[in-house]
Structures are given as structure tokens and as C-alpha cells.
Design a protein around this motif. Structure first.
Motif, PDB file in Angstrom:
ATOM      1  N   PRO A  50      27.653  42.215  39.601  1.00 33.78           N
ATOM      2  CA  PRO A  50      29.107  42.399  39.248  1.00 33.78           C
ATOM      3  C   PRO A  50      30.041  42.238  40.387  1.00 33.78           C
ATOM      4  CG  PRO A  50      28.001  44.227  38.397  1.00 33.78           C
ATOM      5  CD  PRO A  50      26.930  43.424  39.297  1.00 33.78           C
ATOM      6  N   ALA A  51      29.735  42.271  41.642  1.00 31.00           N
ATOM      7  CA  ALA A  51      30.488  42.136  42.522  1.00 31.00           C
ATOM      8  C   ALA A  51      30.986  40.672  42.699  1.00 31.00           C
ATOM      9  CB  ALA A  51      30.081  42.818  43.880  1.00 31.00           C
ATOM     10  N   GLU A  52      30.082  39.783  42.253  1.00 32.89           N
ATOM     11  CA  GLU A  52      29.884  38.228  42.977  1.00 32.89           C
ATOM     12  C   GLU A  52      30.999  37.643  41.817  1.00 32.89           C
ATOM     13  OE1 GLU A  52      28.875  36.708  45.035  1.00 32.89           O
ATOM     14  OE2 GLU A  52      27.354  37.808  46.004  1.00 32.89           O
ATOM     15  N   GLY A  53      31.305  38.060  40.511  1.00 34.44           N
ATOM     16  CA  GLY A  53      32.366  37.567  39.726  1.00 34.44           C
ATOM     17  C   GLY A  53      31.815  36.435  38.844  1.00 34.44           C
ATOM     18  N   ARG A  54      32.375  35.941  38.173  1.00 33.71           N
ATOM     19  CA  ARG A  54      32.050  34.877  37.186  1.00 33.71           C
ATOM     20  C   ARG A  54      31.867  33.434  37.977  1.00 33.71           C
ATOM     21  NH1 ARG A  54      36.986  34.177  33.166  1.00 33.71           N
ATOM     22  NH2 ARG A  54      38.738  33.462  34.709  1.00 33.71           N
ATOM     23  N   TRP A  55      32.550  33.340  38.919  1.00 38.33           N
ATOM     24  CA  TRP A  55      32.408  32.037  39.650  1.00 38.33           C
ATOM     25  C   TRP A  55      31.068  31.973  40.289  1.00 38.33           C
ATOM     26  CZ3 TRP A  55      35.817  28.549  38.927  1.00 38.33           C
ATOM     27  CH2 TRP A  55      37.157  28.743  38.763  1.00 38.33           C
ATOM     28  N   ALA A  56      30.268  33.113  40.633  1.00 39.37           N
ATOM     29  CA  ALA A  56      28.991  32.937  41.090  1.00 39.37           C
ATOM     30  C   ALA A  56      27.946  32.712  39.985  1.00 39.37           C
ATOM     31  CB  ALA A  56      28.500  34.423  41.860  1.00 39.37           C
ATOM     32  N   ARG A  57      28.376  32.872  38.837  1.00 39.54           N
ATOM     33  CA  ARG A  57      27.399  32.476  37.697  1.00 39.54           C
ATOM     34  C   ARG A  57      27.471  31.217  37.297  1.00 39.54           C
ATOM     35  NH1 ARG A  57      29.495  37.842  35.715  1.00 39.54           N
ATOM     36  NH2 ARG A  57      30.749  36.655  34.214  1.00 39.54           N
ATOM     37  N   MET A  58      28.096  30.271  37.888  1.00 38.58           N
ATOM     38  CA  MET A  58      28.137  28.974  37.670  1.00 38.58           C
ATOM     39  C   MET A  58      26.792  28.205  37.821  1.00 38.58           C
ATOM     40  SD  MET A  58      30.764  26.016  38.926  1.00 38.58           S
ATOM     41  CE  MET A  58      32.218  26.997  38.242  1.00 38.58           C
ATOM     42  N   LEU A  59      26.446  27.317  37.061  1.00 39.64           N
ATOM     43  CA  LEU A  59      25.185  26.630  37.109  1.00 39.64           C
ATOM     44  C   LEU A  59      24.917  25.903  38.511  1.00 39.64           C
ATOM     45  CD1 LEU A  59      24.861  24.810  33.710  1.00 39.64           C
ATOM     46  CD2 LEU A  59      23.356  26.835  34.618  1.00 39.64           C
ATOM     47  N   PRO A  60      23.866  26.103  39.069  1.00 38.89           N
ATOM     48  CA  PRO A  60      23.724  25.340  40.508  1.00 38.89           C
ATOM     49  C   PRO A  60      23.995  23.970  40.573  1.00 38.89           C
ATOM     50  CG  PRO A  60      21.878  26.859  40.074  1.00 38.89           C
ATOM     51  CD  PRO A  60      22.588  26.697  38.589  1.00 38.89           C
ATOM     52  N   GLU A  61      23.804  23.187  39.383  1.00 41.46           N
ATOM     53  CA  GLU A  61      23.976  21.669  39.276  1.00 41.46           C
ATOM     54  C   GLU A  61      25.354  21.578  39.352  1.00 41.46           C
ATOM     55  OE1 GLU A  61      19.774  22.950  37.840  1.00 41.46           O
ATOM     56  OE2 GLU A  61      21.970  23.403  37.285  1.00 41.46           O
ATOM     57  N   LEU A  62      26.110  22.446  38.504  1.00 40.94           N
ATOM     58  CA  LEU A  62      27.536  21.900  38.385  1.00 40.94           C
ATOM     59  C   LEU A  62      28.150  22.333  39.707  1.00 40.94           C
ATOM     60  CD1 LEU A  62      29.932  21.346  36.746  1.00 40.94           C
ATOM     61  CD2 LEU A  62      30.159  23.488  35.751  1.00 40.94           C
ATOM     62  N   VAL A  83      37.039  22.607  51.604  1.00 38.05           N
ATOM     63  CA  VAL A  83      35.522  22.683  52.001  1.00 38.05           C
ATOM     64  C   VAL A  83      35.249  24.147  52.418  1.00 38.05           C
ATOM     65  CG1 VAL A  83      33.402  21.947  52.927  1.00 38.05           C
ATOM     66  CG2 VAL A  83      35.206  20.318  52.480  1.00 38.05           C
ATOM     67  N   VAL A  84      35.753  24.604  53.537  1.00 40.98           N
ATOM     68  CA  VAL A  84      35.856  25.978  54.084  1.00 40.98           C
ATOM     69  C   VAL A  84      36.209  26.952  52.904  1.00 40.98           C
ATOM     70  CG1 VAL A  84      36.498  27.585  55.757  1.00 40.98           C
ATOM     71  CG2 VAL A  84      36.166  25.164  56.297  1.00 40.98           C
ATOM     72  N   SER A  85      37.038  26.592  51.999  1.00 44.73           N
ATOM     73  CA  SER A  85      37.563  27.658  51.083  1.00 44.73           C
ATOM     74  C   SER A  85      36.449  27.938  49.874  1.00 44.73           C
ATOM     75  CB  SER A  85      38.529  27.328  50.222  1.00 44.73           C
ATOM     76  OG  SER A  85      40.058  27.089  51.233  1.00 44.73           O
ATOM     77  N   CYS A  86      35.830  26.883  49.845  1.00 43.80           N
ATOM     78  CA  CYS A  86      34.550  26.749  48.923  1.00 43.80           C
ATOM     79  C   CYS A  86      33.535  27.764  49.282  1.00 43.80           C
ATOM     80  CB  CYS A  86      34.005  25.524  48.358  1.00 43.80           C
ATOM     81  SG  CYS A  86      35.130  24.460  47.416  1.00 43.80           S
ATOM     82  N   ALA A  87      33.254  27.744  50.463  1.00 48.79           N
ATOM     83  CA  ALA A  87      32.278  28.531  51.103  1.00 48.79           C
ATOM     84  C   ALA A  87      32.641  30.082  51.324  1.00 48.79           C
ATOM     85  CB  ALA A  87      31.844  28.125  52.722  1.00 48.79           C
ATOM     86  N   CYS A  88      33.924  30.397  51.249  1.00 47.33           N
ATOM     87  CA  CYS A  88      34.384  31.619  51.065  1.00 47.33           C
ATOM     88  C   CYS A  88      34.723  32.406  49.873  1.00 47.33           C
ATOM     89  CB  CYS A  88      35.927  31.727  51.780  1.00 47.33           C
ATOM     90  SG  CYS A  88      35.895  31.146  53.343  1.00 47.33           S
ATOM     91  N   CYS A  90      32.079  33.204  47.638  1.00 52.63           N
ATOM     92  CA  CYS A  90      31.051  34.339  47.387  1.00 52.63           C
ATOM     93  C   CYS A  90      29.636  33.710  48.235  1.00 52.63           C
ATOM     94  CB  CYS A  90      30.597  34.671  45.951  1.00 52.63           C
ATOM     95  SG  CYS A  90      29.933  33.338  45.230  1.00 52.63           S
ATOM     96  N   ARG A  91      28.859  34.460  48.396  1.00 50.87           N
ATOM     97  CA  ARG A  91      27.674  34.292  49.045  1.00 50.87           C
ATOM     98  C   ARG A  91      26.925  33.056  48.521  1.00 50.87           C
ATOM     99  NH1 ARG A  91      23.295  38.871  49.908  1.00 50.87           N
ATOM    100  NH2 ARG A  91      25.064  39.733  51.242  1.00 50.87           N
ATOM    101  N   ARG A  92      26.933  32.942  47.184  1.00 54.44           N
ATOM    102  CA  ARG A  92      26.017  31.609  46.558  1.00 54.44           C
ATOM    103  C   ARG A  92      26.860  30.485  46.781  1.00 54.44           C
ATOM    104  NH1 ARG A  92      25.178  30.861  40.099  1.00 54.44           N
ATOM    105  NH2 ARG A  92      23.553  29.628  40.189  1.00 54.44           N
ATOM    106  N   TRP A  93      28.088  30.349  46.637  1.00 53.38           N
ATOM    107  CA  TRP A  93      28.855  29.213  47.161  1.00 53.38           C
ATOM    108  C   TRP A  93      28.747  28.872  48.575  1.00 53.38           C
ATOM    109  CZ3 TRP A  93      33.436  26.627  44.388  1.00 53.38           C
ATOM    110  CH2 TRP A  93      33.394  26.901  43.009  1.00 53.38           C
ATOM    111  N   ARG A  94      28.561  30.032  49.450  1.00 53.50           N
ATOM    112  CA  ARG A  94      28.498  29.878  50.922  1.00 53.50           C
ATOM    113  C   ARG A  94      27.113  28.904  51.181  1.00 53.50           C
ATOM    114  NH1 ARG A  94      29.743  34.183  52.407  1.00 53.50           N
ATOM    115  NH2 ARG A  94      27.778  35.041  52.553  1.00 53.50           N
ATOM    116  N   GLU A  95      26.044  29.335  50.547  1.00 54.72           N
ATOM    117  CA  GLU A  95      24.861  28.812  51.015  1.00 54.72           C
ATOM    118  C   GLU A  95      24.687  27.403  50.170  1.00 54.72           C
ATOM    119  OE1 GLU A  95      22.080  31.605  48.603  1.00 54.72           O
ATOM    120  OE2 GLU A  95      22.281  32.940  50.224  1.00 54.72           O
ATOM    121  N   ILE A  96      25.312  27.032  48.972  1.00 53.95           N
ATOM    122  CA  ILE A  96      25.493  25.790  48.665  1.00 53.95           C
ATOM    123  C   ILE A  96      26.184  24.766  49.344  1.00 53.95           C
ATOM    124  CG2 ILE A  96      26.165  24.326  46.546  1.00 53.95           C
ATOM    125  CD1 ILE A  96      24.959  26.489  44.674  1.00 53.95           C
TER     126      ILE A  96
END
Length: 377
Positions: A50-62, A83-88, A90-96
Motif C-alpha cells: 500500500p505504501a508504494e501507491g498505484r504508480w508502483a503497480r505499473m507493468l514493468p514493460e510499460l 530522469v532523477v524525478s522518475c527515480a524518486c 518509489c523503490r521500483r521506479w528507482r531500480e528500473i
């Protein structure tokens, strides 16, 4: 049972088609990742925390495609901040994002703070400049955004000079307003001897697993009561810079000699695997200042800075690698300039560096040039 499952699926698709305030792609991702209600049958999709929000649930390919397009469209700052904003997000966005954005060695661009301690490109240097504030003995490193010297640049690092007994120290930080050794923005430091002719470069992070921290009292960062679990409590020696004495006071520029720990091109790719084994992934590179030529007409020593230096100064220098066929970098030709530093204004200096040096190492070397050295001039 099958009819109930089809009814559940039908309700999901109807919710996607009926909503109008959000994009269909986003709703499609949200519908696929939402779990079934209690009592409903079927295979449940794994829900994101729940803490990650719906942005973290986006398909990895998308998500990967989005980050690739943002990264490709931001060649330089300020567009690169997207680009830096994308990494900020959530954790999943940062890793990708970290998996897509390439290092300065490959891209020639500085994106994240980690890039400041990674080698620069091989073919063309990264152009930066340093601004000096004499009133508070502070130096600021900026990434050049244009070819002009009036460029405001992108702030990278700051350093402040302190007197510590008989020695001088430069504290290097990511924060221009917090230049203390106890700061989380602390990157390392530079320490000189009494005469200001020999310097040691310390990194706040170990260059490899198993590296031993400097044990002398002068190299400790701060008292134990100030140590934060998130901040490294030691300094690790990663280089030395020395200036040769000029006892006869002969005419000529300063003579420099640098020894640095730098990873080779192949070892950079193997860095993670070697760290896990506790091995040193790097080697050492030896640099010296490029000898200038005497210009009879101008009656001065000259070096070709290719327009990047406009004011004559004893601080100006170019460093090249000492020729050694056994070096893994393949750059020890004695002619390729790996770091050049020179004056373009009263308190403005250019700094251009390339592989195997990082921005942090290049900045530390350039800081050694400031200050009067009576024994060398």
C-alpha cells in the motif's frame, strides 16, 4: 464457477471502459493488479504494498518504456532532472531507472550522485568549472551546460578549506550549505602536509569490500557520539598528490605527481561480483603534469588548452598518464590529457576530466592547486 469468474472479469473491464478521468493504460494496470474481494473465487493477482501507491503497480514493460523515453529526451540539465524525478517516485521506479541510465563512462553524462565517483568517458572529456569564494575559502564544482564561460552550470560538489593544526583539510560535500564531516552529504576530504606540497585524498566509502580505513586520528571523520548508522564513520585513502620542490628556484611551472586508485574498463563491469568476494576491483594509475614548452616570442611557458583556459596562472596544469604498457587502462601514452585545470576569470577555473578519473577525484586534485607553495615556485 466458470460463469461467476466471467462475471467478475466483466465487471473489471466495465470499470475500465466507464472511467473518463484517467487514462485507459493506467486503469488497465490498476484493474489487473487489484485483488479479488473476500469470498470471490479465482486466481488472485499479487497486490503491491500500500505504501508504494498505484504508480508502483505499473507493468514493468510499460514503466521501462516510459523511463527510456524520459532518459532519451533529457540530454542535458535542466531536462535531465526529469530522469532523477522518475527515480524518486518509489523503490521500483528507482531500480528500473538505475538499470536504464548508463554510467558516465558509457554515456558521458552525470545523472545521480553515484556518477560523481564513477570514471568519465574515454573519447571526450566531461567539461566542468570551479568557482572560488575567497571570503569563506569555499570552492564549488559545476557541470558545464554550454561552451561559454558565462554558463551557470549544474551544481555537483562543494569543498571548504579548514586549518587543522599544522595541516590543511578540504571537506568535500554534495551539499553546498552543509560542509561538515558529520553530514550525510559528506563525500570525502583532502588533507595536506605542513608545507602544502603533499596531499592525501580520502573517500567516505570503501573503494572495495574489505578495504581498511585510515587508522590515524587525523583521518577520522568525527567523534563517535556523532556517528549516524546511515553514514560511514571512516575515511579510506584513494590517492596521493605531490608537488616537487624547486630548491634552485628555476623558471618553470609546478611539477605534479599523482597516484590514484582507479578501476579499469573491464573491472568496472566486474565490480559487483568482485566486491562480493572481498577483492580489490581496482588498480593504481600514476599521473604527472604535461611538460609545457617555452614560447620565445611571448617569453613564457605555454600549454595548449584548446581555448578552455584564457588567463595565465601558475595554477594551470594538464595531467597525463605515465607510459606503462602493463597498465590495464590502455591510456598510458604520455600524451592524452586526462585532466586539465586552468583559470578563466578572477575566481573561475575550468576542469575537464576523462577516464579513469571520476569527478570526485578530479575535483580533489584541482583543489591541491589552490594556495601558495613557496617551495615549488
Amino acid at each position: 464457477m466458470a460463469s461467476r469468474r466471467r462475471a467478475i472479469q466483466s465487471r473489471r473491464w466495465s470499470s475500465v471502459s466507464s472511467a473518463s478521468s484517467e487514462s485507459s493504460d493506467e486503469l488497465f494496470v490498476e484493474a489487473r493488479s487489484s485483488p479479488l474481494r473476500e469470498g470471490e473465487e479465482g486466481e488472485e493477482e499479487e497486490a503491491a504494498p500500500p505504501a508504494e501507491g498505484r504508480w508502483a503497480r505499473m507493468l514493468p514493460e510499460l514503466l521501462g518504456e516510459i523511463v527510456k523515453r524520459v532518459e532519451a529526451g533529457g540530454e542535458k540539465w535542466p531536462l535531465r532532472k526529469d530522469v532523477v524525478s522518475c527515480a524518486c517516485v518509489c523503490r521500483r521506479w528507482r531500480e528500473i531507472t538505475r538499470g536504464i541510465v548508463r554510467s558516465p563512462l558509457e554515456s558521458g553524462r552525470i545523472t545521480f550522485p553515484a556518477s560523481l565517483k564513477q570514471p568519465g568517458p574515454r573519447d571526450s572529456p566531461i567539461q566542468c568549472f570551479i568557482k572560488r569564494n575567497k571570503k569563506n575559502s569555499t570552492f564549488y564544482l559545476y557541470l558545464g551546460l554550454t561552451q561559454t564561460f558565462m554558463d551557470k552550470g549544474k551544481f555537483l560538489l562543494a569543498a571548504r578549506r579548514f586549518r587543522n593544526g599544522a595541516h590543511t583539510e578540504y571537506i568535500i560535500s554534495l551539499d553546498a550549505d552543509d560542509l561538515s564531516q558529520g553530514s550525510k552529504a559528506y563525500m570525502g576530504k583532502l588533507r595536506s602536509d605542513f608545507l602544502g606540497t603533499k596531499f592525501t585524498i580520502y573517500d567516505s566509502r570503501p573503494p572495495y569490500d574489505g578495504a581498511k580505513a585510515a587508522s590515524s586520528r587525523a583521518s577520522r571523520r568525527f567523534a563517535s557520539k556523532q556517528i549516524s548508522p546511515q553514514v560511514s564513520s571512516s575515511n579510506f585513502e584513494v590517492g596521493q598528490v605531490s608537488y616537487k620542490f624547486n630548491l634552485l628556484k628555476s623558471r618553470g611551472p609546478r611539477r605534479m605527481h599523482c597516484t590514484l586508485q582507479c578501476p579499469s574498463t573491464q573491472e568496472i563491469a566486474e565490480d559487483d561480483s568482485m566486491k562480493s568476494k572481498g577483492q580489490n576491483p581496482g588498480g593504481s594509475v600514476v599521473l604527472r603534469n604535461k611538460a609545457p614548452r617555452w614560447h620565445e616570442h611571448l617569453q613564457c611557458w605555454c600549454l595548449n588548452f584548446h581555448g578552455r583556459v584564457t588567463v595565465a596562472s601558475v595554477k594551470n596544469f594538464q595531467l597525463v598518464a605515465i607510459t606503462d604498457p602493463s597498465q590495464p587502462w590502455g591510456i598510458g601514452d604520455g600524451d592524452t590529457v586526462l585532466l586539465q585545470f586552468g583559470k578563466v576569470g578572477d575566481d573561475v577555473f575550468t576542469m575537464d576530466y576523462r577516464q579513469p578519473l571520476s569527478a570526485f577525484q578530479a575535483f580533489a586534485i584541482c583543489l591541491t592547486s589552490f594556495g601558495t607553495k613557496f617551495a615549488c615556485e
